[in-house]
Design a protein around this motif. Structure first.
Motif, PDB file in Angstrom:
ATOM      1  N   HIS A 122       7.914  -7.373   3.358  1.00  0.00           N
ATOM      2  CA  HIS A 122       8.386  -8.692   2.940  1.00  0.00           C
ATOM      3  C   HIS A 122       8.928  -8.670   1.515  1.00  0.00           C
ATOM      4  CE1 HIS A 122       8.644 -13.005   2.402  1.00  0.00           C
ATOM      5  NE2 HIS A 122       7.956 -12.855   1.284  1.00  0.00           N
ATOM      6  N   LEU A 123       8.174  -8.098   0.601  1.00  0.00           N
ATOM      7  CA  LEU A 123       8.613  -8.068  -0.802  1.00  0.00           C
ATOM      8  C   LEU A 123       9.902  -7.268  -0.971  1.00  0.00           C
ATOM      9  CD1 LEU A 123       5.211  -7.692  -2.638  1.00  0.00           C
ATOM     10  CD2 LEU A 123       6.737  -9.678  -2.699  1.00  0.00           C
ATOM     11  N   LEU A 124      10.022  -6.152  -0.276  1.00  0.00           N
ATOM     12  CA  LEU A 124      11.228  -5.340  -0.413  1.00  0.00           C
ATOM     13  C   LEU A 124      12.446  -6.008   0.222  1.00  0.00           C
ATOM     14  CD1 LEU A 124       9.775  -1.782   0.205  1.00  0.00           C
ATOM     15  CD2 LEU A 124      10.482  -2.785  -1.977  1.00  0.00           C
ATOM     16  N   MET A 125      12.234  -6.739   1.306  1.00  0.00           N
ATOM     17  CA  MET A 125      13.368  -7.361   2.001  1.00  0.00           C
ATOM     18  C   MET A 125      13.802  -8.684   1.381  1.00  0.00           C
ATOM     19  SD  MET A 125      14.084  -5.049   4.088  1.00  0.00           S
ATOM     20  CE  MET A 125      15.333  -5.801   5.086  1.00  0.00           C
ATOM     21  N   THR A 126      12.958  -9.287   0.573  1.00  0.00           N
ATOM     22  CA  THR A 126      13.312 -10.594   0.001  1.00  0.00           C
ATOM     23  C   THR A 126      13.596 -10.546  -1.496  1.00  0.00           C
ATOM     24  OG1 THR A 126      10.974 -11.160  -0.329  1.00  0.00           O
ATOM     25  CG2 THR A 126      11.990 -11.848   1.745  1.00  0.00           C
ATOM     26  N   THR A 127      13.631  -9.351  -2.058  1.00  0.00           N
ATOM     27  CA  THR A 127      13.906  -9.213  -3.486  1.00  0.00           C
ATOM     28  C   THR A 127      15.410  -9.054  -3.690  1.00  0.00           C
ATOM     29  OG1 THR A 127      11.773  -8.179  -3.879  1.00  0.00           O
ATOM     30  CG2 THR A 127      13.465  -7.822  -5.546  1.00  0.00           C
ATOM     31  N   TRP A 128      15.965  -9.862  -4.556  1.00  0.00           N
ATOM     32  CA  TRP A 128      17.384  -9.775  -4.881  1.00  0.00           C
ATOM     33  C   TRP A 128      17.630  -8.598  -5.818  1.00  0.00           C
ATOM     34  CZ3 TRP A 128      20.774 -12.848  -2.422  1.00  0.00           C
ATOM     35  CH2 TRP A 128      20.259 -13.959  -1.777  1.00  0.00           C
ATOM     36  N   PRO A 129      18.824  -8.006  -5.748  1.00  0.00           N
ATOM     37  CA  PRO A 129      19.137  -6.864  -6.623  1.00  0.00           C
ATOM     38  C   PRO A 129      18.948  -7.171  -8.105  1.00  0.00           C
ATOM     39  CG  PRO A 129      20.800  -7.056  -4.927  1.00  0.00           C
ATOM     40  CD  PRO A 129      19.918  -8.269  -4.812  1.00  0.00           C
ATOM     41  N   THR A 130      19.185  -8.409  -8.503  1.00  0.00           N
ATOM     42  CA  THR A 130      19.033  -8.773  -9.919  1.00  0.00           C
ATOM     43  C   THR A 130      17.653  -9.350 -10.228  1.00  0.00           C
ATOM     44  OG1 THR A 130      19.980 -10.946  -9.456  1.00  0.00           O
ATOM     45  CG2 THR A 130      21.508  -9.215 -10.184  1.00  0.00           C
ATOM     46  N   GLY A 131      16.790  -9.393  -9.212  1.00  0.00           N
ATOM     47  CA  GLY A 131      15.456  -9.961  -9.405  1.00  0.00           C
ATOM     48  C   GLY A 131      14.485  -8.932  -9.961  1.00  0.00           C
ATOM     49  N   PRO A 132      13.266  -9.380 -10.205  1.00  0.00           N
ATOM     50  CA  PRO A 132      12.253  -8.462 -10.745  1.00  0.00           C
ATOM     51  C   PRO A 132      11.885  -7.392  -9.716  1.00  0.00           C
ATOM     52  CG  PRO A 132      11.255 -10.559 -10.157  1.00  0.00           C
ATOM     53  CD  PRO A 132      12.740 -10.722  -9.994  1.00  0.00           C
ATOM     54  N   ASP A 133      11.536  -6.236 -10.210  1.00  0.00           N
ATOM     55  CA  ASP A 133      11.117  -5.127  -9.355  1.00  0.00           C
ATOM     56  C   ASP A 133       9.809  -5.519  -8.660  1.00  0.00           C
ATOM     57  OD1 ASP A 133      10.414  -2.735  -8.193  1.00  0.00           O
ATOM     58  OD2 ASP A 133      10.497  -1.575 -10.044  1.00  0.00           O
ATOM     59  N   PRO A 134       9.741  -5.423  -7.327  1.00  0.00           N
ATOM     60  CA  PRO A 134       8.529  -5.845  -6.617  1.00  0.00           C
ATOM     61  C   PRO A 134       7.364  -4.860  -6.724  1.00  0.00           C
ATOM     62  CG  PRO A 134      10.109  -4.980  -5.057  1.00  0.00           C
ATOM     63  CD  PRO A 134      10.791  -5.011  -6.408  1.00  0.00           C
ATOM     64  N   LEU A 135       7.569  -3.712  -7.351  1.00  0.00           N
ATOM     65  CA  LEU A 135       6.527  -2.689  -7.401  1.00  0.00           C
ATOM     66  C   LEU A 135       5.223  -3.197  -8.009  1.00  0.00           C
ATOM     67  CD1 LEU A 135       5.691   0.200  -6.810  1.00  0.00           C
ATOM     68  CD2 LEU A 135       6.651   0.857  -9.023  1.00  0.00           C
ATOM     69  N   ALA A 136       5.322  -3.974  -9.070  1.00  0.00           N
ATOM     70  CA  ALA A 136       4.099  -4.486  -9.717  1.00  0.00           C
ATOM     71  C   ALA A 136       3.312  -5.377  -8.755  1.00  0.00           C
ATOM     72  CB  ALA A 136       4.440  -5.252 -10.988  1.00  0.00           C
ATOM     73  N   ARG A 137       4.005  -6.217  -7.988  1.00  0.00           N
ATOM     74  CA  ARG A 137       3.323  -7.103  -7.028  1.00  0.00           C
ATOM     75  C   ARG A 137       2.711  -6.293  -5.896  1.00  0.00           C
ATOM     76  NH1 ARG A 137       1.463 -11.681  -7.918  1.00  0.00           N
ATOM     77  NH2 ARG A 137       1.900 -12.396  -5.867  1.00  0.00           N
ATOM     78  N   ILE A 138       3.407  -5.247  -5.454  1.00  0.00           N
ATOM     79  CA  ILE A 138       2.888  -4.390  -4.387  1.00  0.00           C
ATOM     80  C   ILE A 138       1.617  -3.694  -4.868  1.00  0.00           C
ATOM     81  CG2 ILE A 138       3.349  -2.329  -3.018  1.00  0.00           C
ATOM     82  CD1 ILE A 138       6.331  -3.268  -2.999  1.00  0.00           C
ATOM     83  N   GLU A 139       1.658  -3.154  -6.076  1.00  0.00           N
ATOM     84  CA  GLU A 139       0.481  -2.468  -6.628  1.00  0.00           C
ATOM     85  C   GLU A 139      -0.679  -3.432  -6.809  1.00  0.00           C
ATOM     86  OE1 GLU A 139       2.083  -0.638 -10.141  1.00  0.00           O
ATOM     87  OE2 GLU A 139       2.649   1.170  -9.041  1.00  0.00           O
ATOM     88  N   GLN A 140      -0.390  -4.654  -7.233  1.00  0.00           N
ATOM     89  CA  GLN A 140      -1.442  -5.664  -7.382  1.00  0.00           C
ATOM     90  C   GLN A 140      -2.068  -5.988  -6.029  1.00  0.00           C
ATOM     91  OE1 GLN A 140      -0.067  -9.502  -8.668  1.00  0.00           O
ATOM     92  NE2 GLN A 140      -2.099 -10.133  -9.334  1.00  0.00           N
ATOM     93  N   GLY A 141      -1.228  -6.106  -5.023  1.00  0.00           N
ATOM     94  CA  GLY A 141      -1.740  -6.380  -3.672  1.00  0.00           C
ATOM     95  C   GLY A 141      -2.638  -5.269  -3.164  1.00  0.00           C
ATOM     96  N   ILE A 142      -2.241  -4.036  -3.412  1.00  0.00           N
ATOM     97  CA  ILE A 142      -3.057  -2.895  -3.005  1.00  0.00           C
ATOM     98  C   ILE A 142      -4.404  -2.938  -3.703  1.00  0.00           C
ATOM     99  CG2 ILE A 142      -3.274  -0.377  -3.155  1.00  0.00           C
ATOM    100  CD1 ILE A 142      -0.188  -0.292  -2.725  1.00  0.00           C
ATOM    101  N   GLN A 143      -4.399  -3.205  -5.007  1.00  0.00           N
ATOM    102  CA  GLN A 143      -5.662  -3.274  -5.762  1.00  0.00           C
ATOM    103  C   GLN A 143      -6.568  -4.372  -5.227  1.00  0.00           C
ATOM    104  OE1 GLN A 143      -6.833  -1.151  -8.105  1.00  0.00           O
ATOM    105  NE2 GLN A 143      -5.045   0.048  -7.578  1.00  0.00           N
ATOM    106  N   GLU A 144      -5.996  -5.536  -4.936  1.00  0.00           N
ATOM    107  CA  GLU A 144      -6.805  -6.652  -4.457  1.00  0.00           C
ATOM    108  C   GLU A 144      -7.379  -6.392  -3.061  1.00  0.00           C
ATOM    109  OE1 GLU A 144      -7.849  -9.398  -6.006  1.00  0.00           O
ATOM    110  OE2 GLU A 144      -6.900  -8.657  -7.815  1.00  0.00           O
ATOM    111  N   LEU A 145      -6.570  -5.796  -2.193  1.00  0.00           N
ATOM    112  CA  LEU A 145      -7.026  -5.563  -0.824  1.00  0.00           C
ATOM    113  C   LEU A 145      -8.055  -4.439  -0.705  1.00  0.00           C
ATOM    114  CD1 LEU A 145      -3.654  -5.949   1.086  1.00  0.00           C
ATOM    115  CD2 LEU A 145      -5.651  -7.436   1.304  1.00  0.00           C
ATOM    116  N   THR A 146      -7.973  -3.479  -1.610  1.00  0.00           N
ATOM    117  CA  THR A 146      -8.867  -2.324  -1.480  1.00  0.00           C
ATOM    118  C   THR A 146     -10.047  -2.361  -2.453  1.00  0.00           C
ATOM    119  OG1 THR A 146      -7.472  -1.003  -2.974  1.00  0.00           O
ATOM    120  CG2 THR A 146      -7.034  -0.822  -0.604  1.00  0.00           C
ATOM    121  N   ALA A 147     -10.121  -3.359  -3.302  1.00  0.00           N
ATOM    122  CA  ALA A 147     -11.215  -3.443  -4.287  1.00  0.00           C
ATOM    123  C   ALA A 147     -12.533  -3.809  -3.620  1.00  0.00           C
ATOM    124  CB  ALA A 147     -10.880  -4.478  -5.357  1.00  0.00           C
TER     125      ALA A 147
END
Length: 67
Positions: free
Chosen positions: A42-67
């Motif tokens: 979802h994050l990769l498909m809805t991010t605009w080329p000029t928008g913020p890099d979704p990597l930080a949100r993906i990493e945050q999601g991983i941390q929250e789900l696996t903590a």
């Protein structure tokens, strides 16, 4: 358990991490794999080329789900 379709490898990886104690034993690895795959897609498909890099949100999601 193989996990959701298309998530078998990620499920197996998360199960191995759980066996090593890096993911709590109470976590459902198949559900985690599905959540991580869906959220990342979802994050990769809805991010605009000029928008913020979704990597930080993906990493945050991983941390929250696996903590």
């Amino acid at each position: 358990m193989r996990g959701p379709p298309g998530c078998g490898s990620l499920t197996a990886y998360l199960q191995a991490e759980r066996c090593l104690g890096r993911i709590p034993a109470t976590r459902d690895c198949a559900a985690l794999a599905l959540s991580l795959t869906g959220t990342t897609h979802h994050l990769l498909m809805t991010t605009w080329p000029t928008g913020p890099d979704p990597l930080a949100r993906i990493e945050q999601g991983i941390q929250e789900l696996t903590a």
